[in-house]
Design a protein around this motif. Structure first.
Motif, PDB file in Angstrom:
ATOM      1  N   THR A 173       0.715  -1.275  -0.067  1.00  0.00           N
ATOM      2  CA  THR A 173       0.098  -0.052  -0.100  1.00  0.00           C
ATOM      3  C   THR A 173       0.874   1.186   0.084  1.00  0.00           C
ATOM      4  OG1 THR A 173      -1.671  -1.124   1.355  1.00  0.00           O
ATOM      5  CG2 THR A 173      -1.654   1.377   1.184  1.00  0.00           C
ATOM      6  N   GLU A 174       1.763   1.307   0.941  1.00  0.00           N
ATOM      7  CA  GLU A 174       2.832   2.357   0.941  1.00  0.00           C
ATOM      8  C   GLU A 174       3.512   2.790  -0.281  1.00  0.00           C
ATOM      9  OE1 GLU A 174       5.085   2.588   4.474  1.00  0.00           O
ATOM     10  OE2 GLU A 174       3.128   3.070   5.824  1.00  0.00           O
ATOM     11  N   ALA A 175       3.983   1.435  -0.853  1.00  0.00           N
ATOM     12  CA  ALA A 175       4.652   1.642  -1.896  1.00  0.00           C
ATOM     13  C   ALA A 175       4.058   2.122  -3.282  1.00  0.00           C
ATOM     14  CB  ALA A 175       5.259   0.176  -2.422  1.00  0.00           C
ATOM     15  N   LEU A 176       2.653   1.589  -3.506  1.00  0.00           N
ATOM     16  CA  LEU A 176       1.834   2.390  -4.397  1.00  0.00           C
ATOM     17  C   LEU A 176       1.743   3.708  -4.371  1.00  0.00           C
ATOM     18  CD1 LEU A 176      -0.741  -0.419  -4.913  1.00  0.00           C
ATOM     19  CD2 LEU A 176       1.236   0.041  -6.402  1.00  0.00           C
ATOM     20  N   VAL A 177       1.358   4.327  -2.854  1.00  0.00           N
ATOM     21  CA  VAL A 177       1.056   5.625  -2.691  1.00  0.00           C
ATOM     22  C   VAL A 177       2.247   6.555  -2.888  1.00  0.00           C
ATOM     23  CG1 VAL A 177       0.532   7.284  -0.807  1.00  0.00           C
ATOM     24  CG2 VAL A 177      -0.919   5.100  -0.925  1.00  0.00           C
ATOM     25  N   TYR A 178       3.412   6.017  -2.395  1.00  0.00           N
ATOM     26  CA  TYR A 178       4.713   6.701  -2.463  1.00  0.00           C
ATOM     27  C   TYR A 178       5.182   6.913  -3.882  1.00  0.00           C
ATOM     28  CZ  TYR A 178       5.086   6.193   2.591  1.00  0.00           C
ATOM     29  OH  TYR A 178       5.021   6.465   3.965  1.00  0.00           O
ATOM     30  N   ARG A 179       5.070   5.829  -4.627  1.00  0.00           N
ATOM     31  CA  ARG A 179       5.280   6.116  -6.017  1.00  0.00           C
ATOM     32  C   ARG A 179       4.785   6.993  -6.935  1.00  0.00           C
ATOM     33  NH1 ARG A 179       5.435   0.709 -10.061  1.00  0.00           N
ATOM     34  NH2 ARG A 179       6.428   1.728 -11.854  1.00  0.00           N
ATOM     35  N   ARG A 180       3.487   7.083  -6.393  1.00  0.00           N
ATOM     36  CA  ARG A 180       2.510   8.280  -7.103  1.00  0.00           C
ATOM     37  C   ARG A 180       2.766   9.674  -6.446  1.00  0.00           C
ATOM     38  NH1 ARG A 180      -1.606   6.596 -10.499  1.00  0.00           N
ATOM     39  NH2 ARG A 180      -2.052   4.450 -10.958  1.00  0.00           N
ATOM     40  N   ARG A 181       2.939   9.672  -5.149  1.00  0.00           N
ATOM     41  CA  ARG A 181       2.639  10.858  -4.689  1.00  0.00           C
ATOM     42  C   ARG A 181       4.035  11.490  -4.002  1.00  0.00           C
ATOM     43  NH1 ARG A 181      -2.129  12.968  -6.154  1.00  0.00           N
ATOM     44  NH2 ARG A 181      -3.736  11.300  -6.215  1.00  0.00           N
ATOM     45  N   LEU A 182       5.008  10.868  -3.828  1.00  0.00           N
ATOM     46  CA  LEU A 182       6.038  11.307  -3.200  1.00  0.00           C
ATOM     47  C   LEU A 182       6.872  12.347  -4.438  1.00  0.00           C
ATOM     48  CD1 LEU A 182       7.871   9.046  -0.895  1.00  0.00           C
ATOM     49  CD2 LEU A 182       6.428  10.952  -0.075  1.00  0.00           C
ATOM     50  N   HIS A 183       7.499  13.409  -3.798  1.00  0.00           N
ATOM     51  CA  HIS A 183       8.099  14.305  -4.785  1.00  0.00           C
ATOM     52  C   HIS A 183       9.595  14.220  -4.481  1.00  0.00           C
ATOM     53  CE1 HIS A 183       4.087  15.941  -6.129  1.00  0.00           C
ATOM     54  NE2 HIS A 183       3.921  15.981  -4.868  1.00  0.00           N
ATOM     55  N   SER A 184      10.239  14.259  -5.442  1.00  0.00           N
ATOM     56  CA  SER A 184      11.951  14.162  -5.218  1.00  0.00           C
ATOM     57  C   SER A 184      12.360  15.278  -6.231  1.00  0.00           C
ATOM     58  CB  SER A 184      12.418  12.662  -5.382  1.00  0.00           C
ATOM     59  OG  SER A 184      13.747  12.751  -5.401  1.00  0.00           O
ATOM     60  N   ASN A 185      13.511  15.864  -5.832  1.00  0.00           N
ATOM     61  CA  ASN A 185      14.519  16.415  -6.711  1.00  0.00           C
ATOM     62  C   ASN A 185      15.415  15.779  -7.512  1.00  0.00           C
ATOM     63  OD1 ASN A 185      13.421  19.024  -5.575  1.00  0.00           O
ATOM     64  ND2 ASN A 185      14.936  18.857  -3.728  1.00  0.00           N
ATOM     65  N   GLN A 186      15.529  14.375  -7.332  1.00  0.00           N
ATOM     66  CA  GLN A 186      16.512  13.518  -7.884  1.00  0.00           C
ATOM     67  C   GLN A 186      15.870  12.975  -9.299  1.00  0.00           C
ATOM     68  OE1 GLN A 186      17.461  10.330  -5.423  1.00  0.00           O
ATOM     69  NE2 GLN A 186      18.574  11.485  -3.994  1.00  0.00           N
ATOM     70  N   PRO A 187      16.756  12.881 -10.237  1.00  0.00           N
ATOM     71  CA  PRO A 187      16.124  12.465 -11.512  1.00  0.00           C
ATOM     72  C   PRO A 187      15.579  10.974 -11.386  1.00  0.00           C
ATOM     73  CG  PRO A 187      18.431  12.470 -11.662  1.00  0.00           C
ATOM     74  CD  PRO A 187      18.008  13.282 -10.390  1.00  0.00           C
ATOM     75  N   GLU A 188      16.146  10.197 -10.557  1.00  0.00           N
ATOM     76  CA  GLU A 188      15.618   8.774 -10.402  1.00  0.00           C
ATOM     77  C   GLU A 188      15.587   8.446  -9.254  1.00  0.00           C
ATOM     78  OE1 GLU A 188      18.277   6.065 -12.306  1.00  0.00           O
ATOM     79  OE2 GLU A 188      18.125   7.011 -14.411  1.00  0.00           O
ATOM     80  N   PRO A 189      14.351   8.901  -8.645  1.00  0.00           N
ATOM     81  CA  PRO A 189      14.106   8.500  -7.097  1.00  0.00           C
ATOM     82  C   PRO A 189      13.668   6.876  -7.040  1.00  0.00           C
ATOM     83  CG  PRO A 189      12.224   9.564  -8.111  1.00  0.00           C
ATOM     84  CD  PRO A 189      13.169   9.683  -9.262  1.00  0.00           C
ATOM     85  N   HIS A 190      13.680   6.608  -5.728  1.00  0.00           N
ATOM     86  CA  HIS A 190      13.479   5.097  -5.550  1.00  0.00           C
ATOM     87  C   HIS A 190      12.401   5.020  -4.488  1.00  0.00           C
ATOM     88  CE1 HIS A 190      16.616   3.806  -8.145  1.00  0.00           C
ATOM     89  NE2 HIS A 190      17.336   4.640  -7.587  1.00  0.00           N
TER      90      HIS A 190
END
Length: 290
Positions: A244-261
């Motif tokens: 659940t958290e992986a799906l949410v974070y994949r869509r909603r977390l914002h990163s300054n890196q070109p390839e976030p994980h």
């Protein structure tokens, strides 16, 4: 390069915490029942638990538990044990005098007048047997419905009953697991390149929702009396939380890196927060904290 090395270090630390390093490691939640004694008489007294033993093999003996409390500090004489056994109902076994199928320990706080029984051998249903200079009395049986539960035993009326509110217990359980989770997983956002200022709302709501799911699911099973099933359900529920958290974070977390994980972050954060909670607090499956 520095950020990649930091991420590798976090993943390595997570695996180090998750993998068993010794076969004798003793971590994870343990059953616990705390007996609060009220209206204590003057002088010495003895308290033990009684349970129905259907286990025919060897019991873990805890005879060193034969204690008394009181102003004179006198010990029970051998003859007193015979009186205890005569007063015990037929078919009921002493937790400390005789032992339990798996180990059970007891911590005594004479100042607070509490006895904390715990570990894997703690029975689901038990009576209190109380002895003082005036004689021996045995309470009616009660059943545990939670992993960590408080009971009040009135020595004058010989009444044993659970104490506290279930709603309050769940609220404290959620806080006891949510706060360490927020601390560990929040700090872990930084090396993975997710600024907390931009992601705190998604991070907070995701963790609050998953902690409510964890507490509600395992709590419902525990309330049905299937306490050992909670151990079996813990890992599947944690896997659901990770997905659940992986799906949410994949869509909603914002990163300054070109390839976030975000998925790697979710996995690392869940393993680390779970390991910290189990190792330091032992409260992931505690259902009552009064």
């Amino acid at each position: 390069m520095r950020k990649k090395l930091c991420m590798l270090f976090c993943v390595f630390t997570t695996l180090l915490c998750a993998l068993p390093v010794t076969a004798g490691a003793d971590v994870g939640p343990k059953d616990e029942a705390t007996i609060c004694l009220t209206n204590l008489p003057e002088g010495s007294y003895y308290v033990d638990l009684l349970y129905i033993n259907d286990y025919k093999s060897r019991l873990y003996d805890r005879n060193e538990y034969r204690y008394t409390a009181g102003s004179d500090g006198a010990l029970l004489r051998p003859a007193d044990e015979a009186a205890l056994r005569d007063a015990a109902p037929a078919g009921w076994t002493f937790v400390m005098l005789d032992g339990t199928p798996a180990p059970t320990w007891a911590h005594i706080d004479n100042n607070a007048h509490t006895i904390e029984y715990g570990y894997f051998g703690l029975p689901d249903a038990f009576r209190v047997i109380f002895a003082d200079e005036s004689g021996v009395q045995v309470s009616e049986p009660v059943e545990r419905t939670m992993f960590h539960q408080f009971f009040r035993y009135d020595c004058a009326s010989n009444i044993l009953a659970p104490t506290g509110s279930v709603v309050r217990s769940y609220a404290k359980q959620i806080l006891s697991t949510l706060l360490p989770t927020l601390l560990v997983e929040g700090l872990l956002l930084i090396p993975f390149g997710f600024p907390l200022r931009r992601n705190w709302k998604v991070f907070l709501l995701a963790n609050l929702g998953t902690q409510v799911l964890l507490t509600a699911t395992l709590g419902f099973v525990a309330m049905q009396g299937a306490l050992w099933s909670v151990y079996l359900l813990f890992v599947p529920v944690e896997l659901v939380i990770f997905v659940t958290e992986a799906l949410v974070y994949r869509r909603r977390l914002h990163s300054n890196q070109p390839e976030p994980h975000p998925v790697v972050y979710a996995l690392t954060a869940n393993i680390l927060s779970g390991a910290c909670s189990v190792a330091s607090l032992q409260l992931l499956l505690d259902w009552v904290m009064f």
